[in-house]
Design an enzyme around this catalytic site. Structure first.
Site, short mmCIF file in Angstrom:
data_model
loop_
_atom_site.label_atom_id
_atom_site.label_comp_id
_atom_site.label_asym_id
_atom_site.label_seq_id
_atom_site.Cartn_x
_atom_site.Cartn_y
_atom_site.Cartn_z
CB CYS A 64 -13.61 -19.71 50.96
SG CYS A 64 -13.31 -19.57 52.70
CB CYS A 67 -13.93 -16.50 52.88
SG CYS A 67 -12.51 -17.24 52.53
#
Length: 295
Positions: A64, A67
């Site tokens: 991700c 993230c």
């Protein structure tokens, strides 16, 4: 993330206090401001710790990209907070049950947990200024409601709830009616208490299991259209630690029955499912078979 969040599948009542989390210099009570959390440590590091200070759960994944933008900012703020709140980092790929419990639909997802319950959440990357405002709002919401960090660096053991103690004592004495009444008393004042709901289901099954005939399975095999015989045999199989056979017996009855008998069998099967972790493969498989039998 939407709807009610049920953390009960990740919570098990411990007979002894959990081991203390890693300490951090300068943090109140030695609480580490940042911890990596797994399904094994979730209860101690998130649920129990959140009775002391808010726990901010950062649900992320290695693949991700957003993230990688959000997590460093959260880590910076957690370090600044020095234990006034804890950042609990959860890799959703390695810990899917935690992600499932929070109803995560995308990452990053951040959830504030206090007193064992989700308090607020957001998804996606947020600027540092917005994160600070969100964290300030969390601090205000829990002000005076949590016990605070332990002064010795050791986690404080929470006193046993006397209502659960009374129910468990009744159960140990074989007083199923008393145990059922005690759990119902809890649910009368706290309808959403998942621990009491789960315990009540267990008590009802154990009470029913005391009256299972020794030849229940043989009777059911001889009378495949007898609803009561099939339900009693399923209880006997479940009590003998063979849930797959119990589930299959009722599903088979659902397939060949109709009307009220079919509804009663389906209802009992759904009750039996609730006695287990819903992520167990044999529960998942049985739910699929039941759906196929019904439609």
């Amino acid at each position: 993330m939407s709807g009610a969040v049920d953390l009960a599948p990740l919570k098990e009542r411990a007979s002894a206090p959990p081991p203390p989390p890693p300490s951090a210099d300068g943090a109140p009570g030695g609480i580490a401001p940042i911890v990596d959390v797994t399904e094994v440590t979730f209860e101690a590091e998130v649920l129990q710790r959140s009775s002391q200070v808010p726990v901010i759960v950062d649900l992320w994944a290695t693949w991700c990209e957003p993230c990688k933008q959000l997590s460093p900012v959260l880590e910076k703020l957690a370090t600044e907070a020095a234990g006034r709140w804890v950042l609990a980092k959860v890799d959703v790929d390695a810990n899917p049950r935690i992600a499932q419990a929070f109803g995560v639909q995308s990452v990053p997802t951040v959830v504030a947990v206090a007193a064992g319950q989700p308090l607020a959440d957001f998804q996606g990357v947020q600027p540092e200024s917005a994160l600070r405002q969100w964290l300030d709002a969390i601090a205000q919401a829990v002000d005076g409601k949590l016990s605070g960090p332990p002064t010795t660096g050791e986690p404080t053991e929470q006193p046993a709830d006397p209502r659960f103690v009374a129910a468990e004592q009744a159960l140990e004495q074989g007083d199923f009616d008393g145990a059922e009444a005690a759990y119902n008393l809890i649910l009368n004042s706290e309808p959403g208490n998942t621990e009491a709901k789960s315990a009540l289901r267990q008590v009802k099954f154990l009470a029913r299991a005391q009256n299972i005939p020794a030849d229940a399975i043989a009777r059911a095999d001889a009378a495949p259209t007898d609803l009561d015989a099939q339900l009693a045999a399923a209880d006997a199989e479940l009590f003998a630690q063979n849930p797959e056979a119990a589930f299959e017996r009722i599903i088979a009855f659902v397939r060949r029955s109709a009307g009220d008998d079919r509804t009663a069998a389906r209802t009992r099967l759904l009750e039996l499912f609730e006695l287990f972790d819903q992520a167990e493969p044999f529960v998942v498989a049985a739910r699929r078979k039941l759906a196929s039998a019904l439609y």
